[in-house]
Every structure is written in C-alpha cells, then in structure tokens.
Write a protein that holds these residues in place. Structure first.
Motif, PDB file in Angstrom:
ATOM      1  N   ALA A 288      -9.281   0.123   5.766  1.00 33.47           N
ATOM      2  CA  ALA A 288      -9.451  -1.064   5.931  1.00 33.47           C
ATOM      3  C   ALA A 288      -8.652  -1.824   6.999  1.00 33.47           C
ATOM      4  CB  ALA A 288      -8.396  -2.101   4.481  1.00 33.47           C
ATOM      5  N   GLN A 289      -7.975  -1.304   7.838  1.00 37.93           N
ATOM      6  CA  GLN A 289      -6.981  -2.231   9.160  1.00 37.93           C
ATOM      7  C   GLN A 289      -7.752  -2.008   9.760  1.00 37.93           C
ATOM      8  OE1 GLN A 289      -3.455   0.552  10.792  1.00 37.93           O
ATOM      9  NE2 GLN A 289      -3.254  -1.141  12.330  1.00 37.93           N
ATOM     10  N   ARG A 290      -8.968  -0.416  10.463  1.00 37.08           N
ATOM     11  CA  ARG A 290      -9.135  -0.426  11.622  1.00 37.08           C
ATOM     12  C   ARG A 290     -11.012  -1.352  11.388  1.00 37.08           C
ATOM     13  NH1 ARG A 290      -7.574   4.989  10.900  1.00 37.08           N
ATOM     14  NH2 ARG A 290      -9.443   5.242   9.665  1.00 37.08           N
ATOM     15  N   ILE A 291     -10.944  -1.256   9.625  1.00 40.38           N
ATOM     16  CA  ILE A 291     -12.768  -1.833   9.711  1.00 40.38           C
ATOM     17  C   ILE A 291     -12.153  -3.865  10.071  1.00 40.38           C
ATOM     18  CG2 ILE A 291     -14.164  -2.887   7.974  1.00 40.38           C
ATOM     19  CD1 ILE A 291     -13.517  -0.048   7.163  1.00 40.38           C
ATOM     20  N   GLY A 292     -10.982  -4.447   9.567  1.00 44.43           N
ATOM     21  CA  GLY A 292     -10.019  -5.625   9.651  1.00 44.43           C
ATOM     22  C   GLY A 292     -10.133  -6.329  11.238  1.00 44.43           C
ATOM     23  N   ASN A 293      -9.697  -5.058  12.015  1.00 42.80           N
ATOM     24  CA  ASN A 293      -8.884  -4.813  12.746  1.00 42.80           C
ATOM     25  C   ASN A 293      -7.989  -6.150  12.410  1.00 42.80           C
ATOM     26  OD1 ASN A 293      -8.499  -4.822  15.943  1.00 42.80           O
ATOM     27  ND2 ASN A 293      -9.773  -6.773  16.025  1.00 42.80           N
ATOM     28  N   VAL A 294      -7.157  -5.420  12.244  1.00 42.06           N
ATOM     29  CA  VAL A 294      -5.535  -6.701  11.492  1.00 42.06           C
ATOM     30  C   VAL A 294      -4.231  -5.432  11.807  1.00 42.06           C
ATOM     31  CG1 VAL A 294      -6.466  -7.972   9.415  1.00 42.06           C
ATOM     32  CG2 VAL A 294      -6.030  -6.043   8.815  1.00 42.06           C
ATOM     33  N   SER A 295      -2.715  -5.672  11.943  1.00 45.85           N
ATOM     34  CA  SER A 295      -1.865  -5.516  12.210  1.00 45.85           C
ATOM     35  C   SER A 295      -1.644  -4.487  10.503  1.00 45.85           C
ATOM     36  CB  SER A 295      -1.136  -6.089  12.412  1.00 45.85           C
ATOM     37  OG  SER A 295      -0.466  -6.576  11.931  1.00 45.85           O
ATOM     38  N   LEU A 296      -1.371  -3.082  10.750  1.00 45.76           N
ATOM     39  CA  LEU A 296      -0.218  -2.735   9.388  1.00 45.76           C
ATOM     40  C   LEU A 296       0.376  -2.818   8.672  1.00 45.76           C
ATOM     41  CD1 LEU A 296      -0.503   0.146   7.725  1.00 45.76           C
ATOM     42  CD2 LEU A 296       1.141   0.613   9.030  1.00 45.76           C
ATOM     43  N   GLU A 297       0.588  -4.290   9.616  1.00 43.49           N
ATOM     44  CA  GLU A 297       2.289  -4.629   8.742  1.00 43.49           C
ATOM     45  C   GLU A 297       1.657  -6.033   8.149  1.00 43.49           C
ATOM     46  OE1 GLU A 297       2.092  -3.721  11.820  1.00 43.49           O
ATOM     47  OE2 GLU A 297       4.231  -2.648  12.224  1.00 43.49           O
ATOM     48  N   SER A 298       0.405  -6.671   8.699  1.00 44.04           N
ATOM     49  CA  SER A 298      -0.196  -7.339   8.448  1.00 44.04           C
ATOM     50  C   SER A 298      -1.078  -7.099   6.974  1.00 44.04           C
ATOM     51  CB  SER A 298      -1.552  -8.701   9.121  1.00 44.04           C
ATOM     52  OG  SER A 298      -1.987  -9.786   8.595  1.00 44.04           O
ATOM     53  N   ILE A 299      -1.694  -6.430   6.557  1.00 44.96           N
ATOM     54  CA  ILE A 299      -2.240  -5.909   5.757  1.00 44.96           C
ATOM     55  C   ILE A 299      -1.623  -5.099   4.910  1.00 44.96           C
ATOM     56  CG2 ILE A 299      -3.049  -3.265   6.285  1.00 44.96           C
ATOM     57  CD1 ILE A 299      -5.786  -3.836   5.136  1.00 44.96           C
ATOM     58  N   SER A 300      -0.418  -4.602   5.217  1.00 43.93           N
ATOM     59  CA  SER A 300       0.961  -4.348   4.024  1.00 43.93           C
ATOM     60  C   SER A 300       1.404  -5.177   3.226  1.00 43.93           C
ATOM     61  CB  SER A 300       2.801  -3.388   5.134  1.00 43.93           C
ATOM     62  OG  SER A 300       1.745  -2.512   5.291  1.00 43.93           O
ATOM     63  N   LEU A 301       1.307  -6.805   3.514  1.00 45.79           N
ATOM     64  CA  LEU A 301       2.025  -7.562   3.266  1.00 45.79           C
ATOM     65  C   LEU A 301       1.016  -8.405   2.012  1.00 45.79           C
ATOM     66  CD1 LEU A 301       4.290  -9.625   5.816  1.00 45.79           C
ATOM     67  CD2 LEU A 301       5.130  -7.938   3.804  1.00 45.79           C
ATOM     68  N   ALA A 302      -0.051  -8.216   2.465  1.00 46.08           N
ATOM     69  CA  ALA A 302      -1.288  -8.962   1.959  1.00 46.08           C
ATOM     70  C   ALA A 302      -1.697  -7.962   0.826  1.00 46.08           C
ATOM     71  CB  ALA A 302      -2.164  -9.261   2.997  1.00 46.08           C
ATOM     72  N   VAL A 303      -1.317  -6.558   0.740  1.00 48.01           N
ATOM     73  CA  VAL A 303      -1.512  -5.980  -0.626  1.00 48.01           C
ATOM     74  C   VAL A 303      -0.365  -5.885  -1.826  1.00 48.01           C
ATOM     75  CG1 VAL A 303      -3.593  -4.426   0.709  1.00 48.01           C
ATOM     76  CG2 VAL A 303      -0.257  -3.788   0.287  1.00 48.01           C
ATOM     77  N   VAL A 304       0.792  -7.298  -1.027  1.00 47.84           N
ATOM     78  CA  VAL A 304       1.716  -6.679  -2.716  1.00 47.84           C
ATOM     79  C   VAL A 304       1.068  -6.735  -3.690  1.00 47.84           C
ATOM     80  CG1 VAL A 304       4.200  -7.784  -2.795  1.00 47.84           C
ATOM     81  CG2 VAL A 304       3.699  -6.993  -0.917  1.00 47.84           C
ATOM     82  N   PRO A 305       0.610  -8.121  -4.027  1.00 47.05           N
ATOM     83  CA  PRO A 305      -0.358  -9.252  -4.489  1.00 47.05           C
ATOM     84  C   PRO A 305      -0.680  -7.924  -5.966  1.00 47.05           C
ATOM     85  CG  PRO A 305      -0.027 -11.188  -3.293  1.00 47.05           C
ATOM     86  CD  PRO A 305       0.160  -9.571  -2.361  1.00 47.05           C
ATOM     87  N   PHE A 306      -1.542  -7.137  -5.256  1.00 48.75           N
ATOM     88  CA  PHE A 306      -2.839  -6.663  -5.220  1.00 48.75           C
ATOM     89  C   PHE A 306      -1.299  -5.244  -5.867  1.00 48.75           C
ATOM     90  CE2 PHE A 306      -5.266  -8.891  -2.350  1.00 48.75           C
ATOM     91  CZ  PHE A 306      -5.798  -8.909  -2.978  1.00 48.75           C
ATOM     92  N   PHE A 307      -0.869  -4.451  -5.330  1.00 48.41           N
ATOM     93  CA  PHE A 307       0.384  -3.678  -5.708  1.00 48.41           C
ATOM     94  C   PHE A 307       0.703  -3.630  -7.481  1.00 48.41           C
ATOM     95  CE2 PHE A 307       4.462  -2.303  -6.054  1.00 48.41           C
ATOM     96  CZ  PHE A 307       4.667  -1.233  -5.714  1.00 48.41           C
ATOM     97  N   TRP A 308       1.085  -5.262  -7.725  1.00 48.14           N
ATOM     98  CA  TRP A 308       1.653  -5.559  -8.781  1.00 48.14           C
ATOM     99  C   TRP A 308       0.576  -4.934  -9.549  1.00 48.14           C
ATOM    100  CZ3 TRP A 308       6.574  -5.099  -8.935  1.00 48.14           C
ATOM    101  CH2 TRP A 308       7.930  -5.238  -8.504  1.00 48.14           C
ATOM    102  N   ALA A 309      -0.578  -5.471  -9.467  1.00 47.81           N
ATOM    103  CA  ALA A 309      -1.863  -5.400 -10.546  1.00 47.81           C
ATOM    104  C   ALA A 309      -1.204  -4.034 -10.552  1.00 47.81           C
ATOM    105  CB  ALA A 309      -3.247  -6.197  -9.891  1.00 47.81           C
TER     106      ALA A 309
END
Length: 428
Positions: A380-401
C-alpha cells in the motif's frame, strides 16, 4: 545443556542474527538430527515428502487466479459494484475498499495480492477525491489482510496441511470471523471518515446499481463459483483452484478481452515469487519430527500449566507471542514453525484445532500490519506513495479493530465452529 535447549538456542540464535528463515529451519533440523544420531539424508527425504501433498497445488493456482484478475479489470468492476452500494455514506470509498477486499479475498486467498489488486484501484481514486494518501493507503493495507481469512485462504491451506485438519472445514470456519473483521474495519472507517471524507455524499440509485452489477456479473461470479463448488461437493479445494484459473483466463481474455500477454507473464512471475515461500515446508517436516521425539509440546505444556491450566491464559500468551514475532517474521513461517509445537498443547487444553487455526490466522493477519516485515504496508505504501512511518501510524486504529476481532472470537468460539459443525457435523 539438554538437547531440546540446544535446539531451541540454535533456532533463536540464528533467527536473531538475521539468518533467512529457510536456512534457520535447515540448520536447526541438522543440529537436531546430529544430536539424535540420525543420518542427515533423512532431511532430504523429509523435504521431498513435505512438498508432495496434492492440496499444495491449490496455493499457486489461487494466487495465479487472483493475479490474473488483478491485472485485468475484474477488481475494478468489483469496486464499482461496491461503490454503487455505498454512495450515500460519508467516506464511501473507505467502505468500498473493505467490501472489495472481502470479495476479492474470496478469489485470491492472499492478503498481499488482495491489497495490491484492490489498493491499485481504490487508493488513486481516494486520493483523487481528496482523501489523504496515508488514510487511503492504511484502509487498503488493513482491509487487504482479509484475504488471509476470507476463504479460500492460502494460510488456511498451509495450516490444514501442517495440522492435518480438514481444509473445507477451515474455509467455513473463517467465514463468520472474516465478516466480523470486515464489519469492525468499517466501524473504524465510519469514525475516521468524519474527518477524512472530503466530499458530500450522493443518493443511492437503483438504476446505477443494476447497471454496474450487470457489467460486473462475471467478476461477482468468481467467488460464487469457487466457494459454491467446494461446499456443494462438486470439486475439492485443489480442483477449485484450477477452475479459478480457467475462469479468470476465460473472463479476462475472452469475455472482457482486456488481458495482455505481458500482463499474463507478470501474473506468472508474481505467482512464482509467492509460491517460493513453500520451500519453508521442506525442513519443517524434519524439525517437526525432532520436536515430537523430544516431547517439546509436553515441555511447553508443563511450562504453561505452571502459570495456570486455563485455555484463555494459553490463548492470550500465544496471541501476544504471535503478534510480537509477527513484527519480524512472515505469517506463513509462523504457521509452519510454531503450529507443530503449540497445537498439541492447545488440544490437550480442550481447544478445538479448527478454532485454533482461525485464531492463529487472525494473529497472523495482524502481522501484515506491523513493521518492519508487514507485507501489506509495503504494498500500500508504494501505491499511495507515502512513507512507511506515515502508513504505520495510520493503520493503528485498524490494528485495534483486529485485536477486537481476536477478543470476540476467543470469547465466543462458536462464531468459528458454527458453520463447519452445521455443514459437516461436530468433530469434537
């Protein structure tokens, strides 16, 4: 130092210094054979036996079917159907991503393949509509992990082979937990969409819905054909995988006429790379025999029962262990390496092996979302062209799901066992 401790020390030591998992397993198996004074050629014999089971053919075939449909336009048509259903909801593209991943997971059986297929369409659409790239990438990475749970799941096939369990039962056992996880992900999207959703919604239109369903009927037919054929007894999971490939080729090359030769070759290359992970099974069978000879499951059981002879305590310890180790070990490797040790302990505590398989796969799904090894994050990082740090923080709410889903399944195992018991009868 006792032999089991030496074997454990070799395994952990080689793993910690960064030795590839396949080599770790091979070295550990060789050390175990040497300590037992068993000829080394038994490793080669076990390796051949480990790669012979007929159901193993289902893995590359399901991956190939999903990869062909990804490179064609099947995924896009599935997304159009989902989007036509959710137009009236704020943050509809987030819901669409989850729904499309659940549907496509029933074709590919792979979390990474699902993320790539759906994310390659929905992430650009979401960014174009004004969603933040980190949110769009996080939704696709998180929902893509459903491909490991929604049948036909490649990890369920591997678990079934390693644990000697019925693969059709495992497939049915994953349906309700998979749908539960999808609903939990959509709950997270609902709350995040209040801030992330950039545009006003549009009213639901039956004419639009009917049109996109008609256009996507061949795409929607794939999971119906695959799962319907398995559960009706028309064909086995392995035969279903072969049918899935033929169906994918027919739809993309004959019906839609959108599959190019270069795309087909790309699908073959991707399938080859993904199938290479099966090499882990070769030394694992030998290592499993060594573990049995040393009664390591009994040693683990003794250690755990000293903490309390309670299945919930055992499952909690296993979940924490799997989630931690999933940060640096591939999910397939987790299942192949630790199932022979932990499953006998689970059974001795009265835990159903089918339930334990679903429990294991949910914890492995969480590993898809945890760096540094989380495969879905990189896709997903490559497709969205975002940093690993940014996407790692963004998935935290989904992690808790996913954690919430794991807790629900653990407290109510009937959610896992209801469908397989209903269709095949109780195995306990």
């Amino acid at each position: 130092m006792s032999d089991p401790l030496i074997i454990t020390a070799v395994f952990i030591g080689t793993l910690l210094i960064g030795v590839p998992v396949f080599v770790v397993l091979g070295v550990t198996a060789v050390v175990g054979l040497w300590l037992l004074d068993i000829p080394g050629n038994s490793l080669a014999q076990s390796s051949v036996v480990a790669l012979q089971p007929f159901p193993l053919l289902a893995l590359p075939l399901f991956i190939l079917a999903g990869s062909i449909m990804e490179r064609g336009h099947t995924a896009a048509r599935l997304i159009n159907v989902a989007q036509s259903m959710m137009t009236s909801q704020k943050g509809n593209l987030g819901y669409v991503t989850v729904i499309a991943c659940a549907i496509f997971g029933a074709i590919s059986g792979s979390g990474m393949a699902t993320t790539a297929a759906v994310g390659s369409v929905t992430i650009p659409r979401m960014i174009e509509d004004g969603y933040s790239p980190r949110f769009a990438s996080a939704v696709a990475a998180s929902a893509g992990a459903l491909g490991a749970m929604i049948p036909p799941s490649n990890m369920m096939i591997i678990y079934g082979l390693v644990a000697s369990q019925s693969i059709p039962r495992l497939f049915l056992a994953g349906v309700i937990p998979g749908l539960t996880l999808a609903l939990l992900l959509m709950v997270v999207v609902y709350f995040l969409a209040r801030k992330e959703a950039p545009r006003e919604t549009a009213p639901f239109q039956w004419t639009v819905f009917a049109r996109v369903v008609k256009e996507g009927k061949w795409a929607l037919g794939a999971p119906i054909l695959i799962l319907g054929g398995i559960y009706s007894g028309v064909f086995t999971p392995t035969e279903a995988a072969g049918v899935a490939v033929l169906y994918a080729l027919f739809v993309e090359a004959v019906v839609y006429r959108e599959l190019k030769w270069s795309q087909f070759l790309g699908a073959l290359r991707f399938t080859t790379l993904m199938t290479g992970m099966l090499i882990l099974l070769a030394p694992t069978l030998t290592l499993g025999h060594i573990i049995a000879l040393y009664d390591m499951p009994d040693l683990v059981l003794g250690l755990l029962t000293s903490m309390g002879n309670n299945p919930l305590i055992f499952l909690t310890i296993v979940a924490v262990f799997y989630i931690i180790i999933g940060t640096f070990m591939d999910s397939l490797a987790q299942i192949v390496i630790f199932t022979p040790v932990l499953l006998p302990v689970a059974i001795s505590l009265g835990i159903d092996p089918i339930f334990f398989g679903v429990f294991t796969i949910i914890t492995a799904e969480i590993g898809f979302l945890t760096p540094p090894v989380g495969g879905n994050l990189y896709v997903a990082q490559r497709i969205g062209n975002v940093s690993l740090e940014s996407i790692s923080l963004a998935v935290v709410p989904f992690f808790w799901a996913y954690i919430a889903g794991l807790v629900i399944v653990t407290l109510w195992p009937e959610l896992v066992l209801f469908l397989p018991d209903l269709v095949f009868g109780e195995s306990r």
